[in-house]
Scaffold this motif. Structure first.
Motif, mmCIF file in Angstrom:
data_model
loop_
_atom_site.group_PDB
_atom_site.id
_atom_site.type_symbol
_atom_site.label_atom_id
_atom_site.label_comp_id
_atom_site.label_asym_id
_atom_site.label_seq_id
_atom_site.Cartn_x
_atom_site.Cartn_y
_atom_site.Cartn_z
ATOM 1 N N LEU A 10 4.751 9.788 -7.607
ATOM 2 C CA LEU A 10 5.884 9.831 -8.195
ATOM 3 C C LEU A 10 5.411 10.181 -9.621
ATOM 4 C CD1 LEU A 10 8.899 10.229 -8.006
ATOM 5 C CD2 LEU A 10 8.678 7.937 -8.508
ATOM 6 N N ARG A 11 4.323 9.720 -10.052
ATOM 7 C CA ARG A 11 3.604 9.763 -11.341
ATOM 8 C C ARG A 11 3.115 11.319 -11.677
ATOM 9 N NH1 ARG A 11 0.814 3.859 -11.786
ATOM 10 N NH2 ARG A 11 2.444 2.872 -12.785
ATOM 11 N N LYS A 12 2.561 11.611 -10.502
ATOM 12 C CA LYS A 12 2.101 13.174 -10.459
ATOM 13 C C LYS A 12 3.356 14.118 -10.698
ATOM 14 C CE LYS A 12 -2.126 12.654 -7.872
ATOM 15 N NZ LYS A 12 -2.634 12.996 -6.442
ATOM 16 N N LYS A 13 4.319 13.804 -9.961
ATOM 17 C CA LYS A 13 5.705 14.601 -10.205
ATOM 18 C C LYS A 13 6.309 14.288 -11.626
ATOM 19 C CE LYS A 13 9.637 15.621 -7.143
ATOM 20 N NZ LYS A 13 10.304 15.448 -6.067
ATOM 21 N N GLY A 14 6.044 13.432 -12.125
ATOM 22 C CA GLY A 14 6.414 13.121 -13.506
ATOM 23 C C GLY A 14 5.678 13.685 -14.432
ATOM 24 N N GLU A 15 4.217 13.935 -14.209
ATOM 25 C CA GLU A 15 3.520 14.440 -15.218
ATOM 26 C C GLU A 15 3.835 16.053 -15.248
ATOM 27 O OE1 GLU A 15 -0.535 13.763 -13.604
ATOM 28 O OE2 GLU A 15 -0.561 11.473 -14.109
ATOM 29 N N GLN A 16 4.708 16.588 -14.444
ATOM 30 C CA GLN A 16 5.012 17.980 -14.641
ATOM 31 C C GLN A 16 6.302 17.802 -15.530
ATOM 32 O OE1 GLN A 16 5.830 18.683 -10.373
ATOM 33 N NE2 GLN A 16 3.663 18.803 -9.903
ATOM 34 N N SER A 17 6.566 17.049 -16.252
ATOM 35 C CA SER A 17 7.738 16.982 -16.954
ATOM 36 C C SER A 17 8.024 18.045 -17.781
ATOM 37 C CB SER A 17 7.805 15.761 -18.078
ATOM 38 O OG SER A 17 6.452 15.849 -18.961
ATOM 39 N N LYS A 53 0.708 -1.169 0.103
ATOM 40 C CA LYS A 53 -0.011 0.084 0.067
ATOM 41 C C LYS A 53 0.823 1.212 0.033
ATOM 42 C CE LYS A 53 -4.162 1.525 2.567
ATOM 43 N NZ LYS A 53 -5.006 1.398 3.413
ATOM 44 N N LYS A 54 1.947 1.168 0.621
ATOM 45 C CA LYS A 54 2.940 2.368 0.987
ATOM 46 C C LYS A 54 3.472 2.612 -0.291
ATOM 47 C CE LYS A 54 7.232 3.531 3.008
ATOM 48 N NZ LYS A 54 8.375 2.554 3.274
ATOM 49 N N ARG A 55 4.096 1.765 -0.918
ATOM 50 C CA ARG A 55 4.664 1.945 -2.280
ATOM 51 C C ARG A 55 3.727 2.184 -3.311
ATOM 52 N NH1 ARG A 55 10.151 -1.268 -2.333
ATOM 53 N NH2 ARG A 55 10.143 -2.066 -0.362
ATOM 54 N N GLN A 56 2.621 1.840 -3.462
ATOM 55 C CA GLN A 56 1.549 2.202 -4.485
ATOM 56 C C GLN A 56 1.041 3.693 -4.334
ATOM 57 O OE1 GLN A 56 -1.495 -0.831 -3.398
ATOM 58 N NE2 GLN A 56 -1.148 -1.955 -5.261
ATOM 59 N N GLN A 57 1.136 4.127 -3.095
ATOM 60 C CA GLN A 57 0.832 5.435 -2.722
ATOM 61 C C GLN A 57 2.135 6.391 -3.197
ATOM 62 O OE1 GLN A 57 0.185 5.256 1.360
ATOM 63 N NE2 GLN A 57 -2.179 5.231 1.353
ATOM 64 N N GLU A 58 3.280 5.939 -3.062
ATOM 65 C CA GLU A 58 4.588 6.356 -3.519
ATOM 66 C C GLU A 58 4.541 6.631 -4.965
ATOM 67 O OE1 GLU A 58 8.111 4.441 -2.049
ATOM 68 O OE2 GLU A 58 7.572 4.843 0.008
ATOM 69 N N ASN A 93 13.226 5.757 -10.723
ATOM 70 C CA ASN A 93 12.379 5.533 -9.502
ATOM 71 C C ASN A 93 11.183 4.951 -9.770
ATOM 72 O OD1 ASN A 93 13.955 6.007 -6.926
ATOM 73 N ND2 ASN A 93 14.101 8.252 -7.936
ATOM 74 N N LEU A 94 10.507 5.241 -11.014
ATOM 75 C CA LEU A 94 9.194 4.498 -11.289
ATOM 76 C C LEU A 94 9.446 3.278 -11.564
ATOM 77 C CD1 LEU A 94 7.395 7.524 -13.521
ATOM 78 C CD2 LEU A 94 6.557 6.664 -11.291
ATOM 79 N N TYR A 95 10.538 2.901 -12.536
ATOM 80 C CA TYR A 95 10.778 1.511 -12.769
ATOM 81 C C TYR A 95 10.925 0.662 -11.658
ATOM 82 C CZ TYR A 95 11.554 3.664 -17.352
ATOM 83 O OH TYR A 95 11.483 4.433 -18.672
ATOM 84 N N VAL A 96 11.580 1.205 -10.751
ATOM 85 C CA VAL A 96 11.913 0.519 -9.328
ATOM 86 C C VAL A 96 10.773 0.329 -8.525
ATOM 87 C CG1 VAL A 96 13.170 0.530 -7.274
ATOM 88 C CG2 VAL A 96 14.509 1.229 -9.485
ATOM 89 N N LEU A 97 9.938 1.280 -8.376
ATOM 90 C CA LEU A 97 8.616 0.921 -7.586
ATOM 91 C C LEU A 97 7.615 0.253 -8.275
ATOM 92 C CD1 LEU A 97 7.896 4.522 -6.091
ATOM 93 C CD2 LEU A 97 8.142 2.675 -4.947
ATOM 94 N N GLU A 98 7.715 0.119 -9.836
ATOM 95 C CA GLU A 98 6.527 -0.781 -10.375
ATOM 96 C C GLU A 98 7.416 -2.191 -10.221
ATOM 97 O OE1 GLU A 98 6.939 1.091 -14.216
ATOM 98 O OE2 GLU A 98 5.159 2.443 -13.628
#
Length: 168
Positions: free
Chosen positions: A129-136, A120-125, A150-155
């Motif tokens: 992180l995806r939101k942060k990446g959307e600000q690309s 659950k914690k990692r899914q929230q992270e 970090n997205l690759y690692v979390l996934e």
């Protein structure tokens, strides 16, 4: 990688207090490195002794003097030497894998609960992180690169934890 090189990298941009160095660790650098306030000050003191950094004091009104650290030529040379040296093989230290291994050895079934919490914690992270990446469009290319890694690692971690829950 070790903390002195993180600090040298931070100081390459700007002279900073130890507090400022610690704050910068919560920015982009925080995506791939973390350290406590105490660790930063301990390393800064070692780096002073090795002449990789200098320090100077700036008086403040009604507060203790501010200690500002700056990179020396020797510090730049050390950072350059480190950047140009071969990348060392990363040593994997994975508390989650160790806990699963240990739980099986002592027949502890509570590990599944911890796995669900960690999932659950990692899914929230991942969401953050995806939101942060959307600000690309407003990110620097290297910041975007760190976010992608970090997205690759979390996934991958999320996929692995789901598999572990099924197996256990």
């Amino acid at each position: 990688m070790s903390l002195p090189y993180v600090i040298l990298t931070i100081l390459k941009d700007n002279d900073s207090t130890g507090y400022d160095v610690t704050k910068k660790l919560s920015g982009t650098i925080g995506l791939f490195w973390s350290a406590s306030h105490q660790q930063v000050y301990r390393e800064l003191n070692k780096m002073l002794k090795m002449s990789w950094v200098n320090s100077s004091f700036f008086p403040q009104q009604g507060k203790p003097d501010k200690k500002i650290y700056s990179l020396t030529e020797m510090g730049v040379a050390e950072l350059t030497k480190w950047v140009e040296s071969p990348i060392k093989e990363q040593v994997m230290r994975d508390e989650l894998s160790l806990k699963i291994y240990a739980a099986q050895k002592i027949n502890n079934q509570n590990i599944k609960k911890q796995l669900h919490q960690d999932l659950k914690k990692r899914q929230q992270e991942l969401i953050l992180l995806r939101k942060k990446g959307e600000q690309s469009s407003s990110l620097k290319p290297l910041d975007e690169l760190y976010i992608k890694r970090n997205l690759y690692v979390l996934e991958a971690d999320i996929k692995w934890i789901k598999q572990a829950i099924l197996i256990l």
